[in-house]
Design a protein around this motif. Sequence first.
Motif, PDB file in Angstrom:
ATOM      1  N   ARG A   1      69.863  23.752  47.912  1.00 45.27           N
ATOM      2  CA  ARG A   1      70.388  24.511  49.062  1.00 45.27           C
ATOM      3  C   ARG A   1      69.555  24.217  50.308  1.00 45.27           C
ATOM      4  O   ARG A   1      68.345  24.003  50.235  1.00 45.27           O
ATOM      5  CB  ARG A   1      70.488  26.001  48.776  1.00 45.27           C
ATOM      6  CG  ARG A   1      69.204  26.730  48.490  1.00 45.27           C
ATOM      7  CD  ARG A   1      69.441  28.225  48.251  1.00 45.27           C
ATOM      8  NE  ARG A   1      69.977  28.489  46.929  1.00 45.27           N
ATOM      9  CZ  ARG A   1      71.210  28.909  46.685  1.00 45.27           C
ATOM     10  NH1 ARG A   1      72.054  29.125  47.683  1.00 45.27           N
ATOM     11  NH2 ARG A   1      71.603  29.124  45.460  1.00 45.27           N
ATOM     12  N   GLY A   2      70.258  24.189  51.423  1.00 48.10           N
ATOM     13  CA  GLY A   2      69.572  24.033  52.702  1.00 48.10           C
ATOM     14  C   GLY A   2      69.572  22.599  53.200  1.00 48.10           C
ATOM     15  O   GLY A   2      70.100  21.688  52.561  1.00 48.10           O
ATOM     16  N   VAL A   3      68.983  22.436  54.368  1.00 43.45           N
ATOM     17  CA  VAL A   3      68.806  21.092  54.931  1.00 43.45           C
ATOM     18  C   VAL A   3      67.409  20.618  54.531  1.00 43.45           C
ATOM     19  O   VAL A   3      66.426  21.311  54.792  1.00 43.45           O
ATOM     20  CB  VAL A   3      68.952  21.118  56.472  1.00 43.45           C
ATOM     21  CG1 VAL A   3      68.571  19.770  57.075  1.00 43.45           C
ATOM     22  CG2 VAL A   3      70.376  21.484  56.875  1.00 43.45           C
ATOM     23  N   ALA A   4      67.340  19.484  53.866  1.00 42.91           N
ATOM     24  CA  ALA A   4      66.045  18.930  53.436  1.00 42.91           C
ATOM     25  C   ALA A   4      65.659  17.772  54.342  1.00 42.91           C
ATOM     26  O   ALA A   4      66.520  17.133  54.969  1.00 42.91           O
ATOM     27  CB  ALA A   4      66.128  18.476  51.988  1.00 42.91           C
ATOM     28  N   HIS A   5      64.357  17.521  54.383  1.00 42.59           N
ATOM     29  CA  HIS A   5      63.807  16.512  55.293  1.00 42.59           C
ATOM     30  C   HIS A   5      63.046  15.484  54.453  1.00 42.59           C
ATOM     31  O   HIS A   5      62.061  15.826  53.801  1.00 42.59           O
ATOM     32  CB  HIS A   5      62.869  17.246  56.256  1.00 42.59           C
ATOM     33  CG  HIS A   5      62.145  16.373  57.230  1.00 42.59           C
ATOM     34  ND1 HIS A   5      62.744  15.843  58.347  1.00 42.59           N
ATOM     35  CD2 HIS A   5      60.858  15.946  57.256  1.00 42.59           C
ATOM     36  CE1 HIS A   5      61.856  15.138  59.028  1.00 42.59           C
ATOM     37  NE2 HIS A   5      60.696  15.179  58.378  1.00 42.59           N
TER      38      HIS A   5
ATOM     39  N   VAL B   1      65.057  11.571  57.151  1.00 41.89           N
ATOM     40  CA  VAL B   1      66.480  11.758  56.876  1.00 41.89           C
ATOM     41  C   VAL B   1      66.733  13.239  56.636  1.00 41.89           C
ATOM     42  O   VAL B   1      66.034  13.859  55.845  1.00 41.89           O
ATOM     43  CB  VAL B   1      66.902  10.937  55.623  1.00 41.89           C
ATOM     44  CG1 VAL B   1      68.409  10.985  55.444  1.00 41.89           C
ATOM     45  CG2 VAL B   1      66.417   9.499  55.725  1.00 41.89           C
ATOM     46  N   GLU B   2      67.696  13.793  57.358  1.00 43.90           N
ATOM     47  CA  GLU B   2      68.072  15.193  57.136  1.00 43.90           C
ATOM     48  C   GLU B   2      69.249  15.196  56.167  1.00 43.90           C
ATOM     49  O   GLU B   2      70.283  14.577  56.438  1.00 43.90           O
ATOM     50  CB  GLU B   2      68.480  15.872  58.451  1.00 43.90           C
ATOM     51  CG  GLU B   2      67.433  15.839  59.555  1.00 43.90           C
ATOM     52  CD  GLU B   2      66.066  16.377  59.156  1.00 43.90           C
ATOM     53  OE1 GLU B   2      66.007  17.441  58.506  1.00 43.90           O
ATOM     54  OE2 GLU B   2      65.053  15.729  59.498  1.00 43.90           O
ATOM     55  N   VAL B   3      69.055  15.882  55.047  1.00 47.40           N
ATOM     56  CA  VAL B   3      70.087  15.886  54.008  1.00 47.40           C
ATOM     57  C   VAL B   3      70.590  17.314  53.805  1.00 47.40           C
ATOM     58  O   VAL B   3      69.793  18.223  53.573  1.00 47.40           O
ATOM     59  CB  VAL B   3      69.517  15.364  52.664  1.00 47.40           C
ATOM     60  CG1 VAL B   3      70.627  15.267  51.620  1.00 47.40           C
ATOM     61  CG2 VAL B   3      68.832  14.014  52.841  1.00 47.40           C
ATOM     62  N   LEU B   4      71.891  17.487  53.902  1.00 46.68           N
ATOM     63  CA  LEU B   4      72.487  18.790  53.599  1.00 46.68           C
ATOM     64  C   LEU B   4      72.638  18.883  52.087  1.00 46.68           C
ATOM     65  O   LEU B   4      73.321  18.054  51.469  1.00 46.68           O
ATOM     66  CB  LEU B   4      73.854  18.907  54.290  1.00 46.68           C
ATOM     67  CG  LEU B   4      74.633  20.186  53.988  1.00 46.68           C
ATOM     68  CD1 LEU B   4      73.894  21.417  54.489  1.00 46.68           C
ATOM     69  CD2 LEU B   4      76.026  20.118  54.607  1.00 46.68           C
ATOM     70  N   CYS B   5      71.962  19.878  51.483  1.00 44.51           N
ATOM     71  CA  CYS B   5      71.956  19.999  50.023  1.00 44.51           C
ATOM     72  C   CYS B   5      72.689  21.262  49.611  1.00 44.51           C
ATOM     73  O   CYS B   5      72.457  22.339  50.173  1.00 44.51           O
ATOM     74  CB  CYS B   5      70.523  20.104  49.497  1.00 44.51           C
ATOM     75  SG  CYS B   5      69.440  18.769  50.004  1.00 44.51           S
TER      76      CYS B   5
END
Length: 417
Positions: free
Chosen positions: A265-269, A208-212
């Motif tokens: 911050r960032g896109v997490a995987h 899952v790619e999560v925008l944080c």
Amino acid sequence: MKEYLLLLGADQFLRERSYAGGKAIGDFQIWTAIKNAKYQYNSYFDYCINANPLSYEELKNEIAYHKSQGYEPKAIVPLNDWTLKVANKLNQDYGLPYLKEQVIDACRNKNIMKSIFEKASIPTPRSMYFDSAVQLKQLMNGFNFPVIIKPVDFGGSGGVYLANNKQECMEAYAKSKQTMEIYADDFQVSKSEFLIEEFIDSDDEVSVEVLCGHNFYEVITVTEKYLSPRPWFTEMGHLVPSFRYKDTNIKDLAIQACKSLGITRGVAHVEIKIKDNKLYVIEAAARPGGDAIMDLVESSYDINPYRLHISMYINNEIKPTYAFTPRKTSAIAFMKAQKGKIMHIHYPDVSKDTEIKKINVFKNVGDSVTDPENWSNREGLIQFNWSELPTTKTYKHIHKANELANKIFDCSDAHND
Ligand SMILES: Nc1ncnc2c1ncn2[C@@H]1O[C@H](COP(=O)(O)OP(=O)(O)OP(=O)(O)O)[C@@H](O)[C@H]1O
Ligand SMILES: [Mg+2]
């Protein structure tokens, strides 16, 4: 002063689209860091710093030199696990937005990560830390077989093995240690620290790619993941979006995992295993997924996720206003040739196949083909697009890649070598 975005880990196969993502943010030069850059220079970037992207000292010296020449970093952005720590330390030094060291440690060390998940009641396979054979022998009495043995902080499924009994467990440990002997120094990871883990016996897995951001989290997509046959866990394919992309249990769990680790911050995987409708978080990383998953997201959603990732290193207070809606299916499948030695490589005409976007062949004539132990034992990749969105788990890309691998690679029988 001219401002640049320094993307660490951008000069890597399948990370090429990070350049476009950075460019789309604003009027910044896009720089990367390359070890031995004078010989390895990559002119797609506006500039390549001559530094190992994992070396704090080398980067710091180069950044200082370029400051004296009128160039200043706007953000130093990690694109892979290996550069997370150094990028954020440099950001902190220069007064730029950064992720705290304790967050990085939790995201890089699976032992710390698991203890945080347990405290936050996030379902994850039970695991124990060990750094010696004596410890492992004691610990394995407390687990039901099969178990997983894995290094605490490596990636690409390197050193991850399944063990069905006590003997296999010790063998897996020996193999995992061997793998780490090869890679630990280059990747600056541990040679001696491992986990024994309860095995979640299922082939169903998603990432899952999560925008944080600061006070907001949003799932960009859910990717269906396809693994190599056991006892290995090499990723052999990915498909975006997974037919489960609207599943709120999956999406909520991925967000909880990022929150618990403090990724702001960032896109997490986030990797999640699914068994009997139960979800288990395998791990979460404070950087976008690898293996071209970002390219699949861009193809399917018309959004470059690197742009989102990088923008959170500039300002994580404002939530980007995107509706993440998939327009088509994008998939990647890695090719495996028959075991043996590659005798010929053919290039069948695929120009009329509108579903194939690209094919990369990684190996050469004379190379040997071994079991799919980890990322390095894949012979090539094929990227696909098609218009229908999936409603069930499809293997279309995997089958097509197997078919083409047979046409592309002629291998000698391993026994005759
Ligand atoms: N406890 C477990 N039960 C079942 N499968 C597991 C377990 N741990 C790991 N795996 C499988 O092995 C794969 C790799 O494990 P893990 O993600 O921990 O290592 P990694 O090297 O960080 O992987 P990668 O970089 O390939 O994501 C997982 O994606 C999963 O398929
Ligand atoms: Mg993983």
